[in-house]
Write a protein that holds these residues in place. Structure first.
Motif, PDB file in Angstrom:
ATOM      1  N   LEU A 141       0.817  -1.209   0.000  1.00  0.00           N
ATOM      2  CA  LEU A 141       0.000   0.000   0.000  1.00  0.00           C
ATOM      3  C   LEU A 141       0.853   1.263   0.000  1.00  0.00           C
ATOM      4  O   LEU A 141       0.447   2.296  -0.535  1.00  0.00           O
ATOM      5  N   TYR A 142       2.049   1.179   0.591  1.00  0.00           N
ATOM      6  CA  TYR A 142       2.912   2.356   0.711  1.00  0.00           C
ATOM      7  C   TYR A 142       3.377   2.862  -0.651  1.00  0.00           C
ATOM      8  O   TYR A 142       3.700   4.044  -0.804  1.00  0.00           O
ATOM      9  N   GLN A 143       3.414   1.976  -1.666  1.00  0.00           N
ATOM     10  CA  GLN A 143       3.889   2.365  -2.981  1.00  0.00           C
ATOM     11  C   GLN A 143       2.770   2.500  -4.014  1.00  0.00           C
ATOM     12  O   GLN A 143       3.039   2.564  -5.214  1.00  0.00           O
ATOM     13  N   VAL A 144       1.524   2.546  -3.545  1.00  0.00           N
ATOM     14  CA  VAL A 144       0.384   2.771  -4.426  1.00  0.00           C
ATOM     15  C   VAL A 144      -0.437   3.926  -3.859  1.00  0.00           C
ATOM     16  O   VAL A 144      -0.864   3.874  -2.712  1.00  0.00           O
ATOM     17  N   ASP A 145      -0.644   4.977  -4.665  1.00  0.00           N
ATOM     18  CA  ASP A 145      -1.332   6.165  -4.149  1.00  0.00           C
ATOM     19  C   ASP A 145      -2.848   6.066  -4.335  1.00  0.00           C
ATOM     20  O   ASP A 145      -3.367   5.181  -5.018  1.00  0.00           O
ATOM     21  N   ASP A 146      -3.546   7.006  -3.703  1.00  0.00           N
ATOM     22  CA  ASP A 146      -5.006   6.985  -3.734  1.00  0.00           C
ATOM     23  C   ASP A 146      -5.557   7.178  -5.141  1.00  0.00           C
ATOM     24  O   ASP A 146      -6.586   6.581  -5.498  1.00  0.00           O
ATOM     25  N   ASP A 147      -4.923   8.013  -5.953  1.00  0.00           N
ATOM     26  CA  ASP A 147      -5.414   8.240  -7.312  1.00  0.00           C
ATOM     27  C   ASP A 147      -5.438   6.937  -8.110  1.00  0.00           C
ATOM     28  O   ASP A 147      -6.382   6.670  -8.859  1.00  0.00           O
ATOM     29  N   SER A 246      -5.471 -13.076  -7.257  1.00  0.00           N
ATOM     30  CA  SER A 246      -6.300 -12.054  -7.894  1.00  0.00           C
ATOM     31  C   SER A 246      -7.123 -11.349  -6.827  1.00  0.00           C
ATOM     32  O   SER A 246      -7.791 -11.998  -6.013  1.00  0.00           O
ATOM     33  N   MET A 247      -7.069 -10.000  -6.820  1.00  0.00           N
ATOM     34  CA  MET A 247      -7.928  -9.260  -5.908  1.00  0.00           C
ATOM     35  C   MET A 247      -9.394  -9.458  -6.278  1.00  0.00           C
ATOM     36  O   MET A 247     -10.270  -9.510  -5.429  1.00  0.00           O
ATOM     37  N   GLY A 313       3.678 -10.894 -11.852  1.00  0.00           N
ATOM     38  CA  GLY A 313       4.131 -11.486 -10.599  1.00  0.00           C
ATOM     39  C   GLY A 313       5.648 -11.590 -10.611  1.00  0.00           C
ATOM     40  O   GLY A 313       6.238 -12.034 -11.608  1.00  0.00           O
ATOM     41  N   TRP A 314       6.302 -11.210  -9.511  1.00  0.00           N
ATOM     42  CA  TRP A 314       7.740 -10.993  -9.600  1.00  0.00           C
ATOM     43  C   TRP A 314       8.558 -12.262  -9.725  1.00  0.00           C
ATOM     44  O   TRP A 314       9.602 -12.267 -10.381  1.00  0.00           O
ATOM     45  N   TYR A 337      -4.255  -4.017  -7.471  1.00  0.00           N
ATOM     46  CA  TYR A 337      -3.329  -2.987  -6.999  1.00  0.00           C
ATOM     47  C   TYR A 337      -1.992  -3.563  -6.540  1.00  0.00           C
ATOM     48  O   TYR A 337      -0.968  -2.876  -6.547  1.00  0.00           O
ATOM     49  N   HIS A 338      -1.992  -4.852  -6.121  1.00  0.00           N
ATOM     50  CA  HIS A 338      -0.779  -5.453  -5.585  1.00  0.00           C
ATOM     51  C   HIS A 338       0.284  -5.640  -6.652  1.00  0.00           C
ATOM     52  O   HIS A 338       1.460  -5.876  -6.327  1.00  0.00           O
ATOM     53  N   GLU A 339      -0.096  -5.525  -7.936  1.00  0.00           N
ATOM     54  CA  GLU A 339       0.875  -5.673  -9.020  1.00  0.00           C
ATOM     55  C   GLU A 339       1.102  -4.378  -9.791  1.00  0.00           C
ATOM     56  O   GLU A 339       1.821  -4.363 -10.792  1.00  0.00           O
ATOM     57  N   VAL A 340       0.526  -3.274  -9.328  1.00  0.00           N
ATOM     58  CA  VAL A 340       0.695  -1.991 -10.011  1.00  0.00           C
ATOM     59  C   VAL A 340       2.155  -1.546  -9.977  1.00  0.00           C
ATOM     60  O   VAL A 340       2.721  -1.127 -10.991  1.00  0.00           O
ATOM     61  N   GLU A 341       2.772  -1.636  -8.808  1.00  0.00           N
ATOM     62  CA  GLU A 341       4.189  -1.216  -8.685  1.00  0.00           C
ATOM     63  C   GLU A 341       5.081  -2.052  -9.586  1.00  0.00           C
ATOM     64  O   GLU A 341       5.973  -1.527 -10.264  1.00  0.00           O
ATOM     65  N   ALA A 342       4.854  -3.366  -9.643  1.00  0.00           N
ATOM     66  CA  ALA A 342       5.668  -4.215 -10.510  1.00  0.00           C
ATOM     67  C   ALA A 342       5.446  -3.861 -11.975  1.00  0.00           C
ATOM     68  O   ALA A 342       6.401  -3.823 -12.770  1.00  0.00           O
ATOM     69  N   SER A 343       4.202  -3.605 -12.355  1.00  0.00           N
ATOM     70  CA  SER A 343       3.901  -3.223 -13.732  1.00  0.00           C
ATOM     71  C   SER A 343       4.630  -1.943 -14.112  1.00  0.00           C
ATOM     72  O   SER A 343       5.211  -1.838 -15.203  1.00  0.00           O
TER      73      SER A 343
END
Length: 420
Positions: A141-147, A246-247, A313-314, A337-343
């Motif tokens: 969550l720390y690396q994914v923003d509200d937008d 999958s969320m 997935g990493w 959202y859990h894969e947004v940072e990796a993407s």
């Protein structure tokens, strides 16, 4: 030397990484006592760990597979996100007590947590030496923003998420700061990682980028046996893989449909193109698609593949980068959202990385890779896997950490259980 492995239960990649490290530690040190506290995909992974000489303790008590159901609702507030998802999945009081009890009985020289927050908390609380193996630079969550979350269709409790980020960042930083060593298989990207716990640890020497912590890459063959086992002909092969978690279940189905649609479009120019679909469970597909629910060792297939389509997935990223497989990474929806940072990281590193692509967009990305000449490893693959695999390096560092911890605090018998 006693090492306890504690993979996170939320995806198969955590189990795969721990299995690869266990095999390498066993190869280097046949005398080591290895135990895995297994909490997911037990039917698949328990036999694999046992074959590697690892004692298996099933701490879930029932079969767990996070790939076959949704995990979030659309309301991300304290109750919906922290209470109903983060607490049971990551900061779980009952599970923390379970790990504390197992550490007391097993008396490990080192606990190795693969992004298992509850296992790491229990180790830090009890003063048990522990190492963190992580593909995350901080809590997700720390690396994914509200937008981004709102773009994924979530309804947010902004103040709840602010407080949640601060609390989870504090927990993750505490884990990193109390670890004997932190190992990551994810290359640092300043735009994404500045201010995170692992970025600081890399700067001060507490963390090490190892490259891929993956199973042994097999020798290449002519592929005849692989093709025959799957009923494939001599034409080009396209492999499609969905994520292990999958969320929202509908996103997984959407990804599968996009792979099938892209394959149909590509066959206009590549009539002999074959699709092998790894769906994590049985899915309906056209007759010209080979469907597999799971393939414990997919490396021989990847070595034969002309292109891979995959969720970001990493552990998959590290394996395909090490094998040098041309890959298009697909995030089915921002609600994953859990894969947004990796993407985003993959895009910044130069990989084809798409978010909710249309069938035409996916066809074009795959077609470009099919048409590209084979010029060896790309710069993006080398950024992730500069030396091929990093498993030997990672296992060596974990053994050194276990020995250092043991020499500092010799393990002794404890009242009520434990060993020497």
């Amino acid at each position: 030397m006693r090492i306890v492995l504690a993979p996170n239960s939320t995806g198969s990649g955590h189990n795969m990484r721990m299995l690869a490290l266990a095999r390498e530690v066993r190869r280097q040190h046949p005398e080591a006592e290895l135990t895995v506290l297994l909490a997911s995909l037990q039917t698949t992974f328990a036999p694999l760990f046992m074959e590697a000489g690892v004692r298996v303790v099933d701490i879930a008590g029932e079969p767990v597979n996070h790939a076959t159901k949704s995990h979030l609702g659309r309301d991300l507030d304290w109750v919906g996100y922290i209470g109903r998802y983060v607490a049971p999945s990551f900061v779980n009081g009952e599970r923390i007590l379970s790990y504390l009890a197992h550490y007391h009985d097993l008396v490990p020289d080192l606990v190795v947590s693969d992004y298992n927050i509850s296992a790491s908390i229990a180790a830090a609380m009890s003063g048990t030496p522990h190492a963190l193996v992580t593909e995350r630079y901080d809590f997700t969550l720390y690396q994914v923003d509200d937008d981004t979350l709102e773009s994924g269709g979530f309804r947010l409790g902004h103040e709840d998420l602010r407080r949640g980020r601060n609390a989870l960042h504090a927990v993750f930083s505490w884990i990193v700061n109390t670890a004997e060593i932190v190992l990551t298989d994810k290359p640092h990207v300043k735009e994404l990682d500045e201010g995170t716990a692992v970025a600081r640890a890399l700067e001060n020497g507490r963390a090490v980028f190892t490259g891929p912590m993956i199973r042994k890459v097999p020798e290449r063959t002519d592929g005849t046996a692989v093709r025959a086992s799957l009923g494939l002909g001599p034409g080009p092969i396209m492999v499609g893989s969905v994520g292990g978690t999958s969320m929202f279940r509908e996103n997984k189905q959407r990804a599968i449909e996009s792979y099938i649609d892209a394959h149909r479009l590509l066959k206009r120019d590549h009539p002999d193109l074959q699709l092998v679909l790894l769906g994590r469970e049985w899915v309906e597909a056209p007759d010209d698609v080979v469907v597999l629910t799971y393939l414990p060792d997919w490396m021989p297939l990847l070595q034969e593949a002309d292109v891979l389509i995959s969720a970001p997935g990493w552990i998959t990223v590290t394996e395909v980068a090490a094998i040098r497989v041309p890959t298009v990474f697909v995030l089915s929806n921002l609600s994953e959202y859990h894969e947004v940072e990796a993407s985003r990281r993959l895009d910044l590193l130069g990989f084809p990385s798409l978010v909710a692509p249309s069938a035409d967009e996916l066809r074009d990305a795959i077609g470009s890779l099919l048409a590209a000449p084979d010029t060896g490893a790309t710069a993006s693959q080398l950024a992730v896997a500069p030396d091929g695999t990093g498993t030997h390096k990672a296992a060596t560092l974990l053994v050194e950490a276990a020995r250092t911890a043991r020499s500092r605090t010799p393990r002794v018998a404890t009242a009520g259980g434990g060993g020497q």
